[in-house]
Design a protein around this motif. Structure first.
Motif, PDB file in Angstrom:
ATOM      1  N   LEU A 188      -8.352   5.481 -10.707  1.00 43.76           N
ATOM      2  CA  LEU A 188      -9.333   6.350 -10.069  1.00 43.76           C
ATOM      3  C   LEU A 188     -10.730   5.743 -10.093  1.00 43.76           C
ATOM      4  N   ASP A 189     -11.005   4.928 -11.109  1.00 44.45           N
ATOM      5  CA  ASP A 189     -12.346   4.365 -11.224  1.00 44.45           C
ATOM      6  C   ASP A 189     -12.525   3.060 -10.462  1.00 44.45           C
ATOM      7  N   ASN A 190     -11.460   2.530  -9.851  1.00 48.23           N
ATOM      8  CA  ASN A 190     -11.618   1.256  -9.137  1.00 48.23           C
ATOM      9  C   ASN A 190     -10.925   1.258  -7.776  1.00 48.23           C
ATOM     10  N   TRP A 191     -10.481   2.433  -7.303  1.00 44.14           N
ATOM     11  CA  TRP A 191      -9.638   2.446  -6.106  1.00 44.14           C
ATOM     12  C   TRP A 191     -10.391   1.960  -4.869  1.00 44.14           C
ATOM     13  N   ARG A 192     -11.700   2.189  -4.792  1.00 42.25           N
ATOM     14  CA  ARG A 192     -12.439   1.696  -3.627  1.00 42.25           C
ATOM     15  C   ARG A 192     -12.458   0.176  -3.582  1.00 42.25           C
ATOM     16  N   ARG A 193     -12.589  -0.435  -4.738  1.00 36.67           N
ATOM     17  CA  ARG A 193     -12.618  -1.898  -4.810  1.00 36.67           C
ATOM     18  C   ARG A 193     -11.229  -2.496  -4.612  1.00 36.67           C
ATOM     19  N   MET A 194     -10.207  -1.814  -5.101  1.00 33.44           N
ATOM     20  CA  MET A 194      -8.846  -2.347  -5.039  1.00 33.44           C
ATOM     21  C   MET A 194      -8.102  -1.992  -3.753  1.00 33.44           C
ATOM     22  N   LEU A 195      -8.584  -0.984  -3.025  1.00 36.07           N
ATOM     23  CA  LEU A 195      -7.860  -0.536  -1.835  1.00 36.07           C
ATOM     24  C   LEU A 195      -7.658  -1.642  -0.803  1.00 36.07           C
ATOM     25  N   PRO A 196      -8.694  -2.426  -0.446  1.00 41.60           N
ATOM     26  CA  PRO A 196      -8.442  -3.509   0.527  1.00 41.60           C
ATOM     27  C   PRO A 196      -7.398  -4.507   0.036  1.00 41.60           C
ATOM     28  N   LEU A 197      -7.417  -4.808  -1.246  1.00 43.54           N
ATOM     29  CA  LEU A 197      -6.447  -5.759  -1.794  1.00 43.54           C
ATOM     30  C   LEU A 197      -5.031  -5.194  -1.689  1.00 43.54           C
ATOM     31  N   HIS A 198      -4.882  -3.904  -1.956  1.00 40.21           N
ATOM     32  CA  HIS A 198      -3.551  -3.311  -1.875  1.00 40.21           C
ATOM     33  C   HIS A 198      -3.112  -3.080  -0.427  1.00 40.21           C
ATOM     34  N   LEU A 199      -4.046  -2.906   0.488  1.00 41.57           N
ATOM     35  CA  LEU A 199      -3.667  -2.857   1.900  1.00 41.57           C
ATOM     36  C   LEU A 199      -3.095  -4.197   2.338  1.00 41.57           C
ATOM     37  N   PHE A 200      -3.724  -5.285   1.868  1.00 39.15           N
ATOM     38  CA  PHE A 200      -3.179  -6.626   2.138  1.00 39.15           C
ATOM     39  C   PHE A 200      -1.818  -6.769   1.472  1.00 39.15           C
ATOM     40  N   GLY A 201      -1.703  -6.273   0.232  1.00 35.18           N
ATOM     41  CA  GLY A 201      -0.422  -6.328  -0.467  1.00 35.18           C
ATOM     42  C   GLY A 201       0.668  -5.584   0.282  1.00 35.18           C
ATOM     43  N   SER A 202       0.328  -4.442   0.879  1.00 39.18           N
ATOM     44  CA  SER A 202       1.321  -3.685   1.642  1.00 39.18           C
ATOM     45  C   SER A 202       1.773  -4.453   2.876  1.00 39.18           C
ATOM     46  N   LEU A 203       0.850  -5.220   3.473  1.00 34.10           N
ATOM     47  CA  LEU A 203       1.210  -6.020   4.648  1.00 34.10           C
ATOM     48  C   LEU A 203       2.189  -7.127   4.268  1.00 34.10           C
ATOM     49  N   VAL A 204       1.899  -7.805   3.139  1.00 35.82           N
ATOM     50  CA  VAL A 204       2.800  -8.856   2.660  1.00 35.82           C
ATOM     51  C   VAL A 204       4.150  -8.258   2.276  1.00 35.82           C
ATOM     52  N   TRP A 205       4.118  -7.122   1.577  1.00 36.92           N
ATOM     53  CA  TRP A 205       5.356  -6.451   1.161  1.00 36.92           C
ATOM     54  C   TRP A 205       6.196  -6.088   2.380  1.00 36.92           C
ATOM     55  N   SER A 206       5.555  -5.561   3.422  1.00 36.00           N
ATOM     56  CA  SER A 206       6.283  -5.170   4.632  1.00 36.00           C
ATOM     57  C   SER A 206       6.874  -6.384   5.330  1.00 36.00           C
ATOM     58  N   ALA A 207       6.106  -7.497   5.382  1.00 38.55           N
ATOM     59  CA  ALA A 207       6.620  -8.703   6.040  1.00 38.55           C
ATOM     60  C   ALA A 207       7.869  -9.218   5.329  1.00 38.55           C
ATOM     61  N   LEU A 208       7.839  -9.236   3.994  1.00 37.09           N
ATOM     62  CA  LEU A 208       9.007  -9.684   3.232  1.00 37.09           C
ATOM     63  C   LEU A 208      10.166  -8.719   3.389  1.00 37.09           C
ATOM     64  N   HIS A 209       9.852  -7.432   3.384  1.00 36.43           N
ATOM     65  CA  HIS A 209      10.899  -6.415   3.532  1.00 36.43           C
ATOM     66  C   HIS A 209      11.600  -6.539   4.885  1.00 36.43           C
ATOM     67  N   VAL A 210      10.800  -6.653   5.933  1.00 38.44           N
ATOM     68  CA  VAL A 210      11.376  -6.743   7.281  1.00 38.44           C
ATOM     69  C   VAL A 210      12.173  -8.037   7.437  1.00 38.44           C
ATOM     70  N   ALA A 211      11.620  -9.151   6.981  1.00 36.25           N
ATOM     71  CA  ALA A 211      12.323 -10.432   7.112  1.00 36.25           C
ATOM     72  C   ALA A 211      13.648 -10.402   6.375  1.00 36.25           C
ATOM     73  N   GLY A 212      13.664  -9.817   5.178  1.00 38.62           N
ATOM     74  CA  GLY A 212      14.897  -9.767   4.402  1.00 38.62           C
ATOM     75  C   GLY A 212      15.953  -8.883   5.025  1.00 38.62           C
ATOM     76  N   MET A 213      15.550  -7.696   5.451  1.00 42.21           N
ATOM     77  CA  MET A 213      16.565  -6.777   5.979  1.00 42.21           C
ATOM     78  C   MET A 213      17.080  -7.247   7.340  1.00 42.21           C
ATOM     79  N   VAL A 214      16.216  -7.878   8.138  1.00 43.86           N
ATOM     80  CA  VAL A 214      16.684  -8.400   9.430  1.00 43.86           C
ATOM     81  C   VAL A 214      17.672  -9.542   9.200  1.00 43.86           C
TER      82      VAL A 214
END
Length: 292
Positions: free
Chosen positions: A84-110
């Motif tokens: 809660l005390d760092n979510w503004r600073r960490m949110l962009p990093l985790h948005l990037f993390g979600s993009l990488v996670w989705s790319a790996l997820h899609v590539a693997g399942m396809v």
């Protein structure tokens, strides 16, 4: 607290790894089965030309790859925790993390779907890929957020069971009881209770991500700090850095065992052995000599 009676946290430790693995396996197994049933019902209701096994392959491939990616998210959130005390600073990093996670997820399942379809003499089509990936990402970003929230919520619960330490801060009114720059005590919160731990009772400290674990009479209490930050607040006459991840109370040191690598193994009076880096070995021997 009665030291002879194990706490709920200590009773949980032997089962912790099995619980954590079992939770995620059960989570994705139930998800794959449930989604396969509902998608199959939609296929029949809409009279779509898909075999009964195809929805099961879609959902199972997605769940298997997502399950395989959970350890990566665990590591990522340990390296860059979201609070809660760092979510503004960490949110962009985790948005990037979600993009990488989705790319790996899609590539693997396809890849899994193409292999299974090929085994059935069919072709699995994932095109246009940019449209399909956009569709999958809209689902994956929610899945990623759910995984992160589950991990961080679980860690918060463990810290509450274990007890979480903090430095005594400046009071709202009046002078502080002691120097905040070098406190003599730590405040520990555990299951709604608060108690003080004398700094001199801390046997050793270990860096753990964005936390430093204080070892006190066989119990670990995480403190939100870096190892370098807390080192500067401890009494240098009593505490010494022995490793990039460890600080030890000199009163607890029984012996130092030199290793062939130039490093050392620091043995404590309670039988615990801690790693000693060659970088800090000379300073430790000097400090022990001064004490003697």
């Amino acid at each position: 607290m009665n030291p002879a009676a194990p706490t709920a946290y200590e009773r949980f430790q032997p089962w912790r790894r099995s619980f954590e693995v079992g939770f995620w396996v059960a989570q994705y197994l139930v998800s794959a089965i449930g989604n396969s049933i509902t998608v199959g019902m939609d296929v029949r209701r809409l009279h779509l030309q898909f075999a009964a096994w195809q929805p099961a392959v879609w959902e199972a491939s997605s769940s298997v790859v997502a399950l395989a990616l959970v350890p990566a998210v665990v590591w990522f959130t340990r390296r860059w925790p979201l609070h809660l005390d760092n979510w503004r600073r960490m949110l962009p990093l985790h948005l990037f993390g979600s993009l990488v996670w989705s790319a790996l997820h899609v590539a693997g399942m396809v890849a899994i779907r193409k292999a299974i379809y090929a085994g059935q003499g069919l072709h699995y089509d994932f095109s246009p890929w940019w449209w399909e990936f956009g569709y999958e990402y809209l689902k994956d970003v929610r899945s990623y957020a759910g995984i992160v929230l589950a991990i961080e919520g679980y860690r918060l619960l463990l810290r509450r069971l274990q007890g979480e330490a903090s430095l005594l801060g400046v009071p709202d009114e009046g002078p502080p009881m002691e120097a905040v720059e070098r406190p003599e005590r730590f405040l520990v919160r555990k299951l709604g209770r608060e108690f003080l731990v004398a700094a001199n009772d801390v046997e050793w400290l270990q860096a753990a991500g964005n936390y430093v674990n204080l070892r006190v009479r066989g119990h670990d209490y995480p403190l939100r700090s870096t190892i370098a930050g807390i080192e500067g607040k401890l009494d240098p006459a009593r505490f010494v850095r022995i490793h990039r991840s460890y600080i030890v109370n000199l009163d607890q040191v029984a012996s130092i065992e030199p290793l062939d690598t130039g490093d050392a193994r620091v043995h404590l009076k309670d039988g615990t052995s801690l790693p000693g880096s060659r970088t800090y070995r000379g300073g430790l021997r000097e400090r022990i000599g001064e004490g003697a």
